[in-house]
Design a protein around this motif. Structure first.
Motif, mmCIF file in Angstrom:
data_model
loop_
_atom_site.group_PDB
_atom_site.id
_atom_site.type_symbol
_atom_site.label_atom_id
_atom_site.label_comp_id
_atom_site.label_asym_id
_atom_site.label_seq_id
_atom_site.Cartn_x
_atom_site.Cartn_y
_atom_site.Cartn_z
ATOM 1 N N ARG A 159 0.856 -1.184 0.000
ATOM 2 C CA ARG A 159 0.000 0.000 0.000
ATOM 3 C C ARG A 159 0.894 1.236 0.000
ATOM 4 O O ARG A 159 2.113 1.148 0.178
ATOM 5 N N ASP A 160 0.305 2.398 -0.222
ATOM 6 C CA ASP A 160 1.073 3.638 -0.207
ATOM 7 C C ASP A 160 1.462 3.944 1.240
ATOM 8 O O ASP A 160 0.608 4.266 2.069
ATOM 9 N N PHE A 161 2.755 3.832 1.540
ATOM 10 C CA PHE A 161 3.222 3.993 2.914
ATOM 11 C C PHE A 161 4.137 5.190 3.085
ATOM 12 O O PHE A 161 4.735 5.374 4.139
ATOM 13 N N SER A 162 4.250 6.035 2.051
ATOM 14 C CA SER A 162 5.202 7.145 2.101
ATOM 15 C C SER A 162 4.879 8.130 3.224
ATOM 16 O O SER A 162 5.780 8.612 3.921
ATOM 17 N N ARG A 163 3.596 8.427 3.425
ATOM 18 C CA ARG A 163 3.216 9.377 4.475
ATOM 19 C C ARG A 163 3.537 8.810 5.855
ATOM 20 O O ARG A 163 4.109 9.506 6.716
ATOM 21 N N CYS A 164 3.174 7.543 6.080
ATOM 22 C CA CYS A 164 3.453 6.922 7.374
ATOM 23 C C CYS A 164 4.953 6.857 7.640
ATOM 24 O O CYS A 164 5.405 7.069 8.772
ATOM 25 N N ALA A 165 5.739 6.558 6.609
ATOM 26 C CA ALA A 165 7.192 6.489 6.772
ATOM 27 C C ALA A 165 7.764 7.856 7.118
ATOM 28 O O ALA A 165 8.638 7.976 7.988
ATOM 29 N N PHE A 166 7.265 8.892 6.451
ATOM 30 C CA PHE A 166 7.735 10.248 6.724
ATOM 31 C C PHE A 166 7.432 10.652 8.167
ATOM 32 O O PHE A 166 8.291 11.200 8.862
ATOM 33 N N LEU A 167 6.219 10.374 8.614
ATOM 34 C CA LEU A 167 5.831 10.759 9.973
ATOM 35 C C LEU A 167 6.638 9.987 11.024
ATOM 36 O O LEU A 167 7.051 10.555 12.036
ATOM 37 N N ALA A 168 6.860 8.694 10.775
ATOM 38 C CA ALA A 168 7.653 7.903 11.714
ATOM 39 C C ALA A 168 9.080 8.432 11.791
ATOM 40 O O ALA A 168 9.665 8.544 12.876
ATOM 41 N N HIS A 169 9.644 8.777 10.642
ATOM 42 C CA HIS A 169 11.010 9.299 10.602
ATOM 43 C C HIS A 169 11.089 10.648 11.312
ATOM 44 O O HIS A 169 12.026 10.898 12.098
ATOM 45 N N ARG A 170 10.131 11.514 11.067
ATOM 46 C CA ARG A 170 10.116 12.827 11.717
ATOM 47 C C ARG A 170 10.002 12.672 13.230
ATOM 48 O O ARG A 170 10.689 13.346 14.002
ATOM 49 N N HIS A 171 9.133 11.764 13.647
ATOM 50 C CA HIS A 171 8.956 11.527 15.078
ATOM 51 C C HIS A 171 10.244 10.977 15.693
ATOM 52 O O HIS A 171 10.620 11.345 16.821
ATOM 53 N N ALA A 172 10.920 10.111 14.944
ATOM 54 C CA ALA A 172 12.165 9.522 15.435
ATOM 55 C C ALA A 172 13.235 10.582 15.640
ATOM 56 O O ALA A 172 13.949 10.581 16.654
ATOM 57 N N ILE A 173 13.362 11.485 14.684
ATOM 58 C CA ILE A 173 14.382 12.530 14.783
ATOM 59 C C ILE A 173 14.084 13.470 15.948
ATOM 60 O O ILE A 173 14.964 13.790 16.757
ATOM 61 N N LYS A 174 12.823 13.897 16.044
ATOM 62 C CA LYS A 174 12.461 14.878 17.067
ATOM 63 C C LYS A 174 12.512 14.272 18.467
ATOM 64 O O LYS A 174 13.174 14.804 19.372
ATOM 65 N N TYR A 175 11.829 13.167 18.665
ATOM 66 C CA TYR A 175 11.714 12.618 20.012
ATOM 67 C C TYR A 175 12.856 11.672 20.367
ATOM 68 O O TYR A 175 13.135 11.463 21.550
ATOM 69 N N GLY A 176 13.510 11.112 19.368
ATOM 70 C CA GLY A 176 14.707 10.333 19.664
ATOM 71 C C GLY A 176 15.751 11.210 20.319
ATOM 72 O O GLY A 176 16.381 10.822 21.320
ATOM 73 N N MET A 177 15.921 12.401 19.790
ATOM 74 C CA MET A 177 16.884 13.331 20.360
ATOM 75 C C MET A 177 16.438 13.806 21.742
ATOM 76 O O MET A 177 17.247 13.943 22.666
ATOM 77 N N LYS A 178 15.145 14.020 21.907
ATOM 78 C CA LYS A 178 14.630 14.458 23.213
ATOM 79 C C LYS A 178 14.817 13.364 24.261
ATOM 80 O O LYS A 178 15.204 13.638 25.411
ATOM 81 N N ILE A 179 14.547 12.127 23.880
ATOM 82 C CA ILE A 179 14.716 11.019 24.817
ATOM 83 C C ILE A 179 16.185 10.861 25.190
ATOM 84 O O ILE A 179 16.519 10.596 26.350
ATOM 85 N N GLY A 180 17.072 11.051 24.215
ATOM 86 C CA GLY A 180 18.495 11.007 24.509
ATOM 87 C C GLY A 180 18.905 12.094 25.495
ATOM 88 O O GLY A 180 19.653 11.848 26.454
ATOM 89 N N THR A 181 18.386 13.298 25.272
ATOM 90 C CA THR A 181 18.688 14.416 26.165
ATOM 91 C C THR A 181 18.121 14.182 27.557
ATOM 92 O O THR A 181 18.797 14.398 28.577
ATOM 93 N N ASP A 182 16.878 13.714 27.629
ATOM 94 C CA ASP A 182 16.246 13.476 28.926
ATOM 95 C C ASP A 182 16.948 12.355 29.685
ATOM 96 O O ASP A 182 17.062 12.403 30.916
ATOM 97 N N GLY A 183 17.413 11.343 28.954
ATOM 98 C CA GLY A 183 18.127 10.263 29.614
ATOM 99 C C GLY A 183 19.386 10.753 30.305
ATOM 100 O O GLY A 183 19.680 10.356 31.445
ATOM 101 N N VAL A 184 20.122 11.611 29.619
ATOM 102 C CA VAL A 184 21.310 12.206 30.228
ATOM 103 C C VAL A 184 20.916 13.073 31.421
ATOM 104 O O VAL A 184 21.550 13.033 32.484
ATOM 105 N N GLN A 185 19.855 13.845 31.271
ATOM 106 C CA GLN A 185 19.406 14.746 32.321
ATOM 107 C C GLN A 185 18.983 13.990 33.580
ATOM 108 O O GLN A 185 19.250 14.430 34.713
ATOM 109 N N LEU A 186 18.341 12.843 33.396
ATOM 110 C CA LEU A 186 17.840 12.095 34.543
ATOM 111 C C LEU A 186 18.961 11.552 35.425
ATOM 112 O O LEU A 186 18.752 11.275 36.610
ATOM 113 N N LEU A 187 20.140 11.407 34.878
ATOM 114 C CA LEU A 187 21.278 10.949 35.668
ATOM 115 C C LEU A 187 22.026 12.103 36.328
ATOM 116 O O LEU A 187 23.028 11.888 37.014
#
Length: 369
Positions: free
Chosen positions: A311-339
């Protein structure tokens, strides 16, 4: 449509579950345990790549007639494997999966002759380095407007000129799929070997992915026959979307490793007479991490499922990638902060995961789901 057909079911198949158990055990015992030492040394653990062959992942999408298992191309299975390996270590996961991504690319877009040749080369008892070479140096990288050029000659052959960055394995790669702009036909892929005349490499170093051997690649009037070009059905849009799903899965695995580490830390770390997790700000930060990881996981699974159903999955792939970049970095930052202050030291692996997560925005086309 029956009520059963309407169910939203994420239960892996029996084969997927069996594979996950093997991969997850490998990630714990062979990857997570060696990740810090590999990061410090700036190289993969000795013998690691050969051990990945026993997982059998390269054999899965290859037809039985070509020496594989014949399970078929499965973006869903690939996402599960990428997530599980990245939970062990992102650098080692990319190294282990780079040849599989070449196989996936060739199974999707290669000619019958290329499929036979590449399958024979990459489904052996030894680990055979292979990689996709898409990314280019500089700002504003666009896979549809590459600076690497492929000029067609009168006899149908091609001359490739340009530069690539972040090419896994570099001069050690036995198979490379290089992407170039052909002019009227846009971006196309070409299969070649690292020792092809006119191809040279220079080692690259980054703040993250330190164990992964990455190279800058230069192509100077590289002559390739017409048979080196991928089949006419090559679709750069589909390939890029599959790459975005793979990156989202990398983020899920690495972020999950971060969460798995910080939860017991904040529960055991005592400050002012009580665990720091008793503080609302800490508890909410951990809850936000878990929520975003689960959301990202579901987005990656959904995109992979749509791709598998053709099926056409380009939109879902784009949104997943965008979410990964934005929140992956935030989770990395928060993980460091929590320690707290410990997060800034190399005593704990959170700073390593933080550095690796920074790479998510710069890895387009390195892996394919």
């Amino acid at each position: 449509m029956t009520s059963t057909e309407l169910l939203f079911d994420l239960t892996p198949t029996e084969e997927q579950q069996m594979t996950r158990e093997v991969v997850q055990r490998f990630a714990r015992e062979e990857m997570a345990a060696a990740a810090r030492a590999a990061d410090e040394a700036g190289e993969l653990p000795e013998g690691f790549l050969l051990k990945t062959v026993d997982l059998g992942l390269n054999f899965m999408p290859v037809p039985e007639a070509l020496g594989g298992v014949g399970a078929g191309r499965s973006p869903v299975s690939n996402v599960l494997n990428i997530e599980d390996l990245a939970r062990g270590d992102m650098s080692m996961a990319i190294a282990a999966l780079a040849p599989l991504s070449v196989i996936n690319c060739i199974m999707d877009f290669g000619t019958p002759a290329q499929q036979e040749r590449i399958s024979q080369a990459l489904t052996t008892a030894d680990f055979t380095p292979a990689a996709l070479a898409l990314m280019e140096p500089g700002i504003g990288f666009d896979a549809r407007q590459l600076k690497t050029r492929a000029a067609v000659q009168g006899d149908g052959s091609y001359i490739l000129s340009g530069a690539k960055s972040m090419v896994a394995f570099g001069p050690d790669a036995k198979v490379l799929v290089v992407f170039a702009d052909t002019g009227d036909e846009g971006t196309q892929g070409f299969v070649l070997e690292a020792d092809t005349a006119g191809v040279s490499f220079e080692k690259e170093d980054y703040m993250g992915l330190r164990p992964l051997p990455l190279y800058a690649m230069t192509l100077e009037d590289v002559s390739l026959p017409a048979s080196a070009r991928l089949d006419d059905r090559f679709d750069i849009g589909r390939m890029m979307s599959l790459g975005k799903i793979a990156l989202a899965a990398l983020a899920v695995g690495t972020c999950q490793a971060m969460l798995d580490y910080v939860v017991p830390y904040v529960n055991e770390r005592v400050a002012f007479g009580e665990p720091v997790s008793n503080r609302q700000a800490v508890a909410f930060m951990v809850a936000d991490m878990a929520t975003e990881i689960e959301g990202l996981r579901l987005m990656a699974y959904r995109a992979a499922s749509q791709a598998e159903q053709d099926r056409d999955f380009s939109r879902c792939a784009f949104l997943a990638h965008r979410h990964a970049i934005k929140y992956g970095m935030k989770i990395g930052t928060d993980g460091v902060q929590l320690l707290g202050g410990h997060g800034f030291t190399r005593e704990h692996p959170v700073e390593m995961w933080y550095r690796n997560l920074r790479a998510l925005a710069a890895l387009d086309g390195m892996l394919l789901a």
